[in-house]
Design a protein around this motif. Structure first.
Motif, PDB file in Angstrom:
ATOM      1  N   HIS B  39      -0.712 -11.783   9.335  1.00 34.70           N
ATOM      2  CA  HIS B  39      -1.466 -10.796   8.565  1.00 34.70           C
ATOM      3  C   HIS B  39      -2.201  -9.807   9.458  1.00 34.70           C
ATOM      4  O   HIS B  39      -2.804  -8.867   8.966  1.00 34.70           O
ATOM      5  N   LEU B  40      -2.184 -10.028  10.768  1.00 33.57           N
ATOM      6  CA  LEU B  40      -2.763  -9.061  11.698  1.00 33.57           C
ATOM      7  C   LEU B  40      -1.685  -8.467  12.614  1.00 33.57           C
ATOM      8  O   LEU B  40      -1.994  -7.751  13.562  1.00 33.57           O
ATOM      9  N   ASP B  41      -0.427  -8.759  12.316  1.00 36.86           N
ATOM     10  CA  ASP B  41       0.692  -8.238  13.112  1.00 36.86           C
ATOM     11  C   ASP B  41       0.734  -6.701  13.004  1.00 36.86           C
ATOM     12  O   ASP B  41       0.527  -6.152  11.928  1.00 36.86           O
ATOM     13  N   PRO B  42       1.007  -6.024  14.123  1.00 36.34           N
ATOM     14  CA  PRO B  42       1.079  -4.546  14.057  1.00 36.34           C
ATOM     15  C   PRO B  42       2.076  -4.062  12.995  1.00 36.34           C
ATOM     16  O   PRO B  42       1.831  -3.041  12.346  1.00 36.34           O
ATOM     17  N   TYR B  43       3.151  -4.788  12.818  1.00 32.42           N
ATOM     18  CA  TYR B  43       4.118  -4.379  11.792  1.00 32.42           C
ATOM     19  C   TYR B  43       3.473  -4.447  10.412  1.00 32.42           C
ATOM     20  O   TYR B  43       3.633  -3.537   9.588  1.00 32.42           O
ATOM     21  N   PHE B  44       2.717  -5.519  10.166  1.00 36.05           N
ATOM     22  CA  PHE B  44       2.105  -5.673   8.843  1.00 36.05           C
ATOM     23  C   PHE B  44       1.014  -4.621   8.602  1.00 36.05           C
ATOM     24  O   PHE B  44       0.827  -4.151   7.471  1.00 36.05           O
ATOM     25  N   VAL B  45       0.319  -4.248   9.655  1.00 41.12           N
ATOM     26  CA  VAL B  45      -0.731  -3.236   9.512  1.00 41.12           C
ATOM     27  C   VAL B  45      -0.143  -1.910   9.001  1.00 41.12           C
ATOM     28  O   VAL B  45      -0.733  -1.249   8.130  1.00 41.12           O
ATOM     29  N   ASP B  46       1.024  -1.556   9.474  1.00 43.03           N
ATOM     30  CA  ASP B  46       1.683  -0.346   8.949  1.00 43.03           C
ATOM     31  C   ASP B  46       2.083  -0.521   7.479  1.00 43.03           C
ATOM     32  O   ASP B  46       1.953   0.407   6.671  1.00 43.03           O
ATOM     33  N   ILE B  47       2.564  -1.716   7.153  1.00 41.82           N
ATOM     34  CA  ILE B  47       2.934  -2.014   5.761  1.00 41.82           C
ATOM     35  C   ILE B  47       1.721  -1.854   4.837  1.00 41.82           C
ATOM     36  O   ILE B  47       1.827  -1.331   3.728  1.00 41.82           O
ATOM     37  N   MET B  48       0.568  -2.302   5.309  1.00 40.86           N
ATOM     38  CA  MET B  48      -0.656  -2.186   4.506  1.00 40.86           C
ATOM     39  C   MET B  48      -0.932  -0.722   4.155  1.00 40.86           C
ATOM     40  O   MET B  48      -1.241  -0.396   2.999  1.00 40.86           O
ATOM     41  N   ASP B  49      -0.820   0.148   5.143  1.00 39.56           N
ATOM     42  CA  ASP B  49      -1.049   1.581   4.885  1.00 39.56           C
ATOM     43  C   ASP B  49      -0.063   2.105   3.842  1.00 39.56           C
ATOM     44  O   ASP B  49      -0.434   2.877   2.949  1.00 39.56           O
ATOM     45  N   GLU B  50       1.168   1.708   3.970  1.00 33.70           N
ATOM     46  CA  GLU B  50       2.186   2.199   3.034  1.00 33.70           C
ATOM     47  C   GLU B  50       1.910   1.713   1.613  1.00 33.70           C
ATOM     48  O   GLU B  50       2.053   2.476   0.646  1.00 33.70           O
ATOM     49  N   VAL B  51       1.528   0.452   1.503  1.00 33.35           N
ATOM     50  CA  VAL B  51       1.229  -0.090   0.168  1.00 33.35           C
ATOM     51  C   VAL B  51       0.050   0.652  -0.451  1.00 33.35           C
ATOM     52  O   VAL B  51       0.060   0.985  -1.650  1.00 33.35           O
ATOM     53  N   GLN B  52      -0.937   0.954   0.351  1.00 32.05           N
ATOM     54  CA  GLN B  52      -2.087   1.678  -0.192  1.00 32.05           C
ATOM     55  C   GLN B  52      -1.685   3.079  -0.651  1.00 32.05           C
ATOM     56  O   GLN B  52      -2.121   3.549  -1.703  1.00 32.05           O
ATOM     57  N   ASP B  53      -0.841   3.746   0.122  1.00 34.47           N
ATOM     58  CA  ASP B  53      -0.365   5.076  -0.298  1.00 34.47           C
ATOM     59  C   ASP B  53       0.436   4.990  -1.599  1.00 34.47           C
ATOM     60  O   ASP B  53       0.299   5.839  -2.482  1.00 34.47           O
ATOM     61  N   LEU B  54       1.264   3.977  -1.693  1.00 32.04           N
ATOM     62  CA  LEU B  54       2.071   3.811  -2.906  1.00 32.04           C
ATOM     63  C   LEU B  54       1.179   3.494  -4.116  1.00 32.04           C
ATOM     64  O   LEU B  54       1.426   3.989  -5.227  1.00 32.04           O
ATOM     65  N   LEU B  55       0.148   2.701  -3.894  1.00 34.86           N
ATOM     66  CA  LEU B  55      -0.776   2.407  -4.997  1.00 34.86           C
ATOM     67  C   LEU B  55      -1.506   3.680  -5.437  1.00 34.86           C
ATOM     68  O   LEU B  55      -1.705   3.914  -6.631  1.00 34.86           O
ATOM     69  N   ARG B  56      -1.909   4.493  -4.464  1.00 33.31           N
ATOM     70  CA  ARG B  56      -2.562   5.764  -4.838  1.00 33.31           C
ATOM     71  C   ARG B  56      -1.614   6.608  -5.680  1.00 33.31           C
ATOM     72  O   ARG B  56      -2.025   7.264  -6.637  1.00 33.31           O
ATOM     73  N   TYR B  57      -0.357   6.597  -5.317  1.00 37.82           N
ATOM     74  CA  TYR B  57       0.632   7.380  -6.072  1.00 37.82           C
ATOM     75  C   TYR B  57       0.717   6.912  -7.531  1.00 37.82           C
ATOM     76  O   TYR B  57       0.661   7.732  -8.455  1.00 37.82           O
ATOM     77  N   VAL B  58       0.814   5.601  -7.767  1.00 46.67           N
ATOM     78  CA  VAL B  58       0.954   5.144  -9.167  1.00 46.67           C
ATOM     79  C   VAL B  58      -0.343   5.276  -9.949  1.00 46.67           C
ATOM     80  O   VAL B  58      -0.318   5.512 -11.153  1.00 46.67           O
ATOM     81  N   PHE B  59      -1.475   5.118  -9.270  1.00 47.54           N
ATOM     82  CA  PHE B  59      -2.762   5.301  -9.959  1.00 47.54           C
ATOM     83  C   PHE B  59      -3.092   6.784 -10.153  1.00 47.54           C
ATOM     84  O   PHE B  59      -4.040   7.098 -10.844  1.00 47.54           O
ATOM     85  N   ARG B  60      -2.362   7.681  -9.513  1.00 42.51           N
ATOM     86  CA  ARG B  60      -2.676   9.122  -9.518  1.00 42.51           C
ATOM     87  C   ARG B  60      -4.089   9.339  -8.987  1.00 42.51           C
ATOM     88  O   ARG B  60      -4.975   9.869  -9.687  1.00 42.51           O
ATOM     89  N   THR B  61      -4.306   8.922  -7.752  1.00 44.19           N
ATOM     90  CA  THR B  61      -5.646   9.020  -7.173  1.00 44.19           C
ATOM     91  C   THR B  61      -5.577   9.274  -5.678  1.00 44.19           C
ATOM     92  O   THR B  61      -4.582   8.934  -5.026  1.00 44.19           O
ATOM     93  N   ASP B  62      -6.642   9.865  -5.165  1.00 40.78           N
ATOM     94  CA  ASP B  62      -6.824   9.960  -3.722  1.00 40.78           C
ATOM     95  C   ASP B  62      -7.878   8.977  -3.227  1.00 40.78           C
ATOM     96  O   ASP B  62      -8.305   9.048  -2.072  1.00 40.78           O
ATOM     97  N   ASN B  63      -8.314   8.071  -4.083  1.00 39.80           N
ATOM     98  CA  ASN B  63      -9.390   7.142  -3.702  1.00 39.80           C
ATOM     99  C   ASN B  63      -9.081   6.407  -2.404  1.00 39.80           C
ATOM    100  O   ASN B  63      -8.039   5.773  -2.265  1.00 39.80           O
TER     101      ASN B  63
END
Lengths: 392, 392
Positions: B39-63
């Protein structure tokens, strides 16, 4: 708002020898790669019973309240603590690692008053100190850690500490996150009242559904609470209404994680719990032999050596960041650094579940030896691998 | 203590048209059937950013604070409520469904005082009643539900209710468990302060990591709390320290669930959020046409029809248990019964995410028609399927 453009998932194939997660058996991933069913489906209800039976097997308990909590290890930890601790309770917690501090924070948020029994990071609690803390504070609850993930320290005398608590009419909460399925543990025989663990350590299942067990004394305290537990999601009386005979809907269980946990526990049962404890001793013992043959030093004294998480002193002449970075980049191996009082002082090398295999410890000892040699530390990588091999 | 003897996992292949989980796309299961990383792997850290961007997209938010909570939907619900609500806050909650009552329980456990705005089960809140409740109680926080899973009711005027709250300096928490990714939702444009959802509904990912978003006003309230949130596991300031730029370890993220959620959200982005809302309207509208052509009645009035969860009145002459049991046993279809005030009164037929496809609604209308006909209810299954087909 544009669609984010993210590519295909291609995780690297790491050898996971850190503090968890450990590598997952392909059968467990296969069990998760099946059709999902509803959390109230008759098929799933049978699966729930089987998972509870398997959890009782690994915990060595007949406890009725034995279930996977719908979250990662910290969720089962807080479920145990936040239900057992009522406002005004005094809770004794250890100061010898990161997870004692986490217990303390959870107990305080549940409304408890906390007191501490001290030991240095990297050493187990001393029973004499525990006895003194009981005499001084008369706590209602004593929480401690069998296998401290932050320091790689085993508490070797769990049943003795439980006995001290019981002789003062206190209940015990024992953290078995890094021991369940990897280190000898007898919940019933040792009299442990509450124990919580995680899936992604010695059970080798992806995290997301986390083992918890409570005996009748703990259950009785919870069922006679005067105030509701402060977290609805982790309210055990309500969870038990779903996992027990009533099957009342509480929240949606993480069905796929439960499928995975079932398969991981099946693998534990196939191996046999005692054989599994012995495997961890044998494989991790070989790792320890290799480490010591390299001239490195273990951080824990021998009776507190934790086979599932080896704390190794960082040798002079190299820093831990360099070792960790090179292991990942050049060998695809994950190990971890020290935390808190041991930051920069130790490497934490896990040897858990499906990761606890000969090929992994041979590879790690070889890689670590090569890196240290390359960094100018006086080691003999070949001798280290030979010592590992001899001990396997 | 013997090893439990449990067999191979062989879940049935259900057509999931209940209140969730919905069927999971094979690509999502495939993404979960990959090598786990730390859960602290550099690969996973990039995945976290992507998931957050995708969540912002479906929520229609820049939060900024937009993340998956490590548990099923009730965990993201309680994360939102238990962090925003401080002891002494007054929280306005609705009484028109099961999940308003759950909000109330969570708000009380967080130390809040709760007051209610009433509407019958199966009807949305009336803005006039909300305005009156604000005038009477001056709540600090107003929680309500966009898509009531227990009643199949849409709250059609979310932004209007949010405006009422803001004109009284209150913050809003909007339950989008059964709407996110299936029903029009604009977190930023509608001014929603906090919204939580689940993975296993219109996102069609196995449950275990649940969407949550909070705007700056909500974040500011949380960061200026005088007391710690009562649940450590769901403490958002600490979670944000892991999901935000610091990447500080809090708890082990459910790595495999995050992999699955990422793939499920990728599929949403590939389809396009507006096209996905339209698909739910089209496919569920066809289901509704078939239901009505059968002579059955929808429970919700037209402006409160919830395409992701259709509440259908149980016709005279048959009981809901019989229908549900025969659908599972003879057709492998899961739908669900009514709850609370609507127990025995309605069938709840979900049409969410990967389940919201033509083949599924045709099959369900056909199966339901055949069962009702067989039970002696005066329906014409052929006409119903034809009406469904025409509307697709």
């Amino acid at each position: 708002m544009e669609e984010p453009n993210v590519g295909e998932l291609k995780p690297p194939e790491r050898v996971l020898l850190g503090p968890g997660p450990s590598n997952v058996h392909p059968r467990v991933l296969g069990a998760m790669n099946t059709s999902i069913v509803g959390h109230l489906d008759p098929y799933f209800v049978d699966i729930m019973d089987e998972v509870q039976d398997l959890l009782r097997y690994v915990f060595r308990t007949d406890n009725e309240w034995t279930l996977p909590v719908s979250g990662t290890g910290s969720a089962s930890m807080e479920a145990g603590i936040s239900n057992l601790v009522e406002p005004g309770d005094t809770v004794l917690v250890p100061s010898n690692g990161y997870f004692g501090a986490r217990m303390e924070s959870m107990a305080q948020r549940a409304g408890g008053e906390t007191v501490r029994v001290d030991a240095p990071w990297g050493e187990p609690l001393d029973a004499v100190d525990v006895q003194e803390a009981f005499n001084e504070h008369q706590p209602d609850i004593f929480g401690f850690v069998q296998a401290e993930t932050s320091t790689g320290t085993l508490q070797p005398d769990v049943s003795e500490l439980v006995d001290i608590a019981h002789s003062h009419d206190a209940l015990t909460i024992v953290d078995t996150v890094t021991s369940l399925g990897g280190v000898e543990l007898h919940v019933d025989d040792w009299g442990i009242d509450v124990s919580y663990s995680a899936a992604q350590k010695c059970i080798s299942c992806p995290p997301g559904a986390s083992p918890l067990t409570l005996n009748d004394d703990a259950m009785d305290k919870i069922l006679s609470r005067e105030t509701e537990p402060r977290c609805w999601y982790l309210d055990l009386a309500e969870l038990e209404d779903y996992w027990g005979d009533n099957r009342s809907y509480h929240h949606t269980a993480p069905v796929t994680n439960i499928f995975g946990l079932r398969e991981a526990l099946r693998i534990v049962a196939e191996e046999g719990i005692e054989e599994r404890w012995n495997r961890h001793l044998r494989v991790s013992g070989a790792l320890k032999s290799g480490i010591e043959a390299m001239g490195l030093e273990m951080n824990s004294r021998d009776d507190a050596w934790l086979p599932t998480l080896n704390a190794v002193r960082v040798p002079d002449g190299v820093d831990d960041d360099t070792i960790l970075r090179r292991l990942v980049e050049e060998y695809n191996i994950e190990i971890s650094a020290g935390l808190g009082d041991l930051e920069g002082e130790i490497l934490r090398i896990g040897c858990m579940g499906h990761s606890a295999r000969a090929q992994n410890v041979l590879y790690l000892v070889d890689a670590l030896g090569e890196i240290l040699d390359d960094e100018g530390v006086d080691v003999s990588p070949g001798d280290a691998v030979a010592a590992t091999s001899d001990a396997l």
